[in-house]
Each structure stands twice: as structure tokens, then as C-alpha cells.
Design a protein around this motif. Structure first.
Motif, PDB file in Angstrom:
ATOM      1  N   ARG A 240      35.740   5.702 -41.129  1.00  0.00           N
ATOM      2  CA  ARG A 240      35.559   6.373 -39.770  1.00  0.00           C
ATOM      3  C   ARG A 240      35.377   5.399 -38.848  1.00  0.00           C
ATOM      4  NH1 ARG A 240      34.459  11.851 -40.762  1.00  0.00           N
ATOM      5  NH2 ARG A 240      33.611  12.274 -42.611  1.00  0.00           N
TER       6      ARG A 240
ATOM      7  N   THR B 145      34.254   4.327 -35.063  1.00  0.00           N
ATOM      8  CA  THR B 145      33.176   4.475 -34.148  1.00  0.00           C
ATOM      9  C   THR B 145      33.670   3.736 -32.833  1.00  0.00           C
ATOM     10  OG1 THR B 145      31.739   4.836 -36.062  1.00  0.00           O
ATOM     11  CG2 THR B 145      30.786   4.298 -33.865  1.00  0.00           C
TER      12      THR B 145
ATOM     13  N   HIS C 292      25.315   9.160 -33.470  1.00  0.00           N
ATOM     14  CA  HIS C 292      24.506  10.525 -33.423  1.00  0.00           C
ATOM     15  C   HIS C 292      25.017  11.295 -32.273  1.00  0.00           C
ATOM     16  CE1 HIS C 292      20.516  12.447 -33.872  1.00  0.00           C
ATOM     17  NE2 HIS C 292      20.661  12.644 -32.727  1.00  0.00           N
TER      18      HIS C 292
ATOM     19  N   SER D 286      27.744  11.693 -30.755  1.00  0.00           N
ATOM     20  CA  SER D 286      29.106  12.173 -31.084  1.00  0.00           C
ATOM     21  C   SER D 286      28.927  13.559 -31.765  1.00  0.00           C
ATOM     22  CB  SER D 286      30.032  11.291 -31.867  1.00  0.00           C
ATOM     23  OG  SER D 286      30.076  10.061 -30.751  1.00  0.00           O
ATOM     24  N   ARG D 287      28.262  13.423 -32.810  1.00  0.00           N
ATOM     25  CA  ARG D 287      27.888  14.702 -33.807  1.00  0.00           C
ATOM     26  C   ARG D 287      26.970  15.932 -32.876  1.00  0.00           C
ATOM     27  NH1 ARG D 287      26.185  12.344 -39.603  1.00  0.00           N
ATOM     28  NH2 ARG D 287      28.031  10.814 -39.956  1.00  0.00           N
ATOM     29  N   ARG D 288      26.055  15.394 -32.161  1.00  0.00           N
ATOM     30  CA  ARG D 288      25.637  16.515 -31.480  1.00  0.00           C
ATOM     31  C   ARG D 288      26.443  17.222 -30.462  1.00  0.00           C
ATOM     32  NH1 ARG D 288      22.734  14.341 -34.639  1.00  0.00           N
ATOM     33  NH2 ARG D 288      23.783  15.976 -35.700  1.00  0.00           N
TER      34      ARG D 288
ATOM     35  N   ARG E   7      29.553  18.412 -31.077  1.00  0.00           N
ATOM     36  CA  ARG E   7      30.295  19.247 -31.699  1.00  0.00           C
ATOM     37  C   ARG E   7      29.203  20.604 -31.967  1.00  0.00           C
ATOM     38  NH1 ARG E   7      32.127  15.519 -37.086  1.00  0.00           N
ATOM     39  NH2 ARG E   7      32.885  13.877 -35.680  1.00  0.00           N
ATOM     40  N   GLU E   8      27.914  20.085 -32.081  1.00  0.00           N
ATOM     41  CA  GLU E   8      27.130  21.246 -32.227  1.00  0.00           C
ATOM     42  C   GLU E   8      26.674  22.070 -30.884  1.00  0.00           C
ATOM     43  OE1 GLU E   8      24.767  18.785 -35.775  1.00  0.00           O
ATOM     44  OE2 GLU E   8      23.939  18.945 -33.539  1.00  0.00           O
TER      45      GLU E   8
ATOM     46  N   ASP F 294      19.579  11.266 -39.298  1.00  0.00           N
ATOM     47  CA  ASP F 294      20.680  11.654 -40.287  1.00  0.00           C
ATOM     48  C   ASP F 294      20.561  10.368 -41.262  1.00  0.00           C
ATOM     49  OD1 ASP F 294      23.374  11.186 -41.350  1.00  0.00           O
ATOM     50  OD2 ASP F 294      23.937  12.761 -39.978  1.00  0.00           O
TER      51      ASP F 294
END
Length: 313
Positions: free
Chosen positions: A136, A138, A209, A211-213, A215-216, A229
């Protein structure tokens, strides 16, 4: 009294005057009879006024159940008498387009430096790491944008303030609670990480961290900011080790290229020129050299006061 209460028959043969007298007596007797009757009868109360009936509202059956609850209405954020303020108006030092991108969840974590006016954002650097069996990419923000942990936390605090404003306009009490509690928990977690990990490692962790939030949050879920995580924490450890090794290598290279302060040249056998010129009078010599005449070798005087002729060449 005989004949009382009955009118005496009038003789029609009497004259008009006699008829009037007889009629007057009859009237007086009737009045006396009425007075006696009134005196013997108790007084009756006056009749009560009629009571008006109270109209009864018709009962309407509610076959649809209880009325719905009122939806949450956020308090006004401005004085209506001076006009309504938009959310970018509350952050005049931040570009309005950047503020709006946070409300739409289009803001990238690499842009945190743009939330502080004194910092100019630079281009990002892309690094690659193996995560969940896949490689991945980053994006890592350059340290020049956010040079230290304090500046980073200041920019992140502004981001959360803008996010609070937008979530407050959704009317969802649960979303407001989630974003307030979870972001505060995440802030505390970063402060805890700062005790054990280097700042570059923490910055790299935050970008992944955050970047993942995003999406949510696009799905309306703001409750996972404070969750750790394990995969990202593993990256945090690896990044921290890399930074420590890199820092140690730089220190070692610097120490090899710079001569040690304890490694000095031995001058204990050299004659002090300043003593010979009369400028160094402290014995022993501060530089560690010999205080003796360069002409005759005497320790009593220097070359400038020596009476011996200089040696022939």
C-alpha cells in the motif's frame, strides 16, 4: 266580618257619586286582603339566572399512535440581527475552500499544514509498506510543514474544531457525541504515543489513521477515531525503529568526521614564543609550553631581554 272580601252589589238606581264611593270601598278591601296575605306568607328568594351550558370539545380518536418526537434543532451560531455567519466565517485565517473540504470529508491529512497561516504546505512524499499482505502507498507529509509535535497537534486541533461545526449542523445528537468523544480520545492517544515514539513516526501513523477515518465519516460514522489499529501500531513501531537507526547512523558519521576534542597535539617540548616576547608571564605556561629563552635556554628571562648574542648561522 260578614261580607269581607266580597264586593257589595251596586244598586244601579243610585247616582254616580254613590257608585264611585261603593267602587272605592271595594278597591280598599282588595288592597287590605293582599297586604294580609303578604304578611302571612314568607318571602321567596329571587329566581336564579339560567346557567349557560359549557360546550364540550368533541373527542377525536388518535388511531395513528403518539405524535412524533421533535427533531434536534442546533442553537443559532450568530446574531440574526447582524446576519447569519457561515462556518468559514468562524475561521478567517483558513482558506474557505479548505474549510468547506473538511465538511465534505474531501480534506486530506497531508494538508494539515494549510490550517496554520504561518506554514506553507509543500509537496508530499509517497512511501510504500506491506499491509495485510498487500503493498500500500502512504503519503507522508514533509516535516517542514509540521516541524514538531506541538505544531502538528495545533493544526489537528483546528481540523477538529471545523469538523465539530459541520457535524453540529446535521441535527444528529449521536453524531455530535461520537465526534466529540472519539476525537478527544484520539488526541489523548497521540499524547501518550509521544512519550514512546519519535515525532516522524507519529506523523506517519496519523496520516494512515486519518485516511481510514475519512471512509467511515463519509458513511456517517464518527465513533472510531480513538480506536487503535494493530496494523497501524505495528507500522508505528517499525517507523520508530527506522528513525532511531537513522538518527544513530547520522550521529556516528558525524563523530567520525569530527576530530575528538581530547585528541590534541603534544606541545610540552615546545618553547613559548609569547614568553620570549615578554607577553606570557604566567608560570607554568597556560598553553603547556616551555618558558625558557630561545637564545640561551635560560628559564630566568626570555629572548627579548637576553644579553647573549644569538647563535651564528
Amino acid at each position: 266580618m260578614p261580607g269581607e272580601g266580597r264586593a257589595t252589589p251596586v244598586d244601579t238606581n243610585d247616582g254616580p257619586l254613590e257608585q264611585r264611593v261603593v267602587g272605592l270601598e271595594s278597591s280598599v278591601r282588595e288592597i287590605l286582603d293582599l297586604l294580609r296575605t303578604a304578611a302571612n306568607t314568607p318571602p321567596q328568594p329571587p329566581p336564579a339566572p339560567p346557567v349557560q351550558p359549557v360546550p364540550v370539545a368533541p373527542v377525536v380518536s388518535n388511531s395513528q399512535g403518539p405524535p412524533p418526537l421533535l427533531s434536534y434543532v442546533p442553537p443559532p451560531t450568530s446574531n440574526s440581527s447582524i446576519g447569519t455567519l457561515s462556518i468559514p466565517d468562524f475561521f478567517p485565517d483558513v482558506d474557505a475552500a479548505i474549510v468547506a473540504s473538511i465538511g465534505k470529508h474531501e480534506f486530506k491529512p497531508q494538508q494539515l499544514g494549510k490550517l496554520i497561516p504561518s506554514i506553507t504546505a509543500k509537496a508530499t512524499t509517497t512511501t510504500y509498506a506491506l499491509e495485510d499482505g498487500a503493498l500500500r502507498a502512504t503519503d507522508t507529509a514533509p516535516i517542514k510543514d509540521l516541524p514538531d509535535f506541538s505544531t502538528f497537534m495545533r493544526a489537528l486541533g483546528i481540523y477538529f474544531q471545523i469538523l465539530y461545526r459541520y457535524i453540529g449542523t446535521t441535527g444528529s445528537i449521536q453524531a455530535v457525541i461520537d465526534v466529540a468523544v472519539s476525537t478527544q480520545g484520539y488526541t489523548n492517544l497521540l499524547h501518550e504515543y509521544s512519550r514512546y515514539f519519535t515525532y516522524p513516526a507519529i506523523l506517519t501513523y496519523h496520516i494512515a489513521h486519518h485516511s481510514r477515518r475519512i471512509r467511515e465519516m463519509l458513511r456517517g460514522d464518527y465513533s472510531l477515531w480513538a480506536d487503535e489499529d494493530r496494523a497501524l501500531v505495528g507500522q508505528l513501531h517499525r517507523s520508530n525503529i527506522f528513525q532511531e537507526v537513522k538518527s544513530g547512523s547520522a550521529t556516528s558519521s558525524k563523530s567520525k568526521s569530527t576530530p575528538s576534542a581530547t585528541t590534541t597535539r603534544d606541545v610540552s617540548n615546545q618553547v613559548c614564543n609569547r614568553f620570549n616576547n615578554g607577553a606570557c608571564s604566567t608560570t607554568p605556561c597556560k598553553s603547556g609550553r616551555l618558558h625558557k629563552c630561545a637564545v640561551c635556554g635560560s628559564t630566568a628571562h626570555g629572548k627579548s631581554t637576553c644579553t647573549q648574542p644569538p647563535p651564528s648561522t
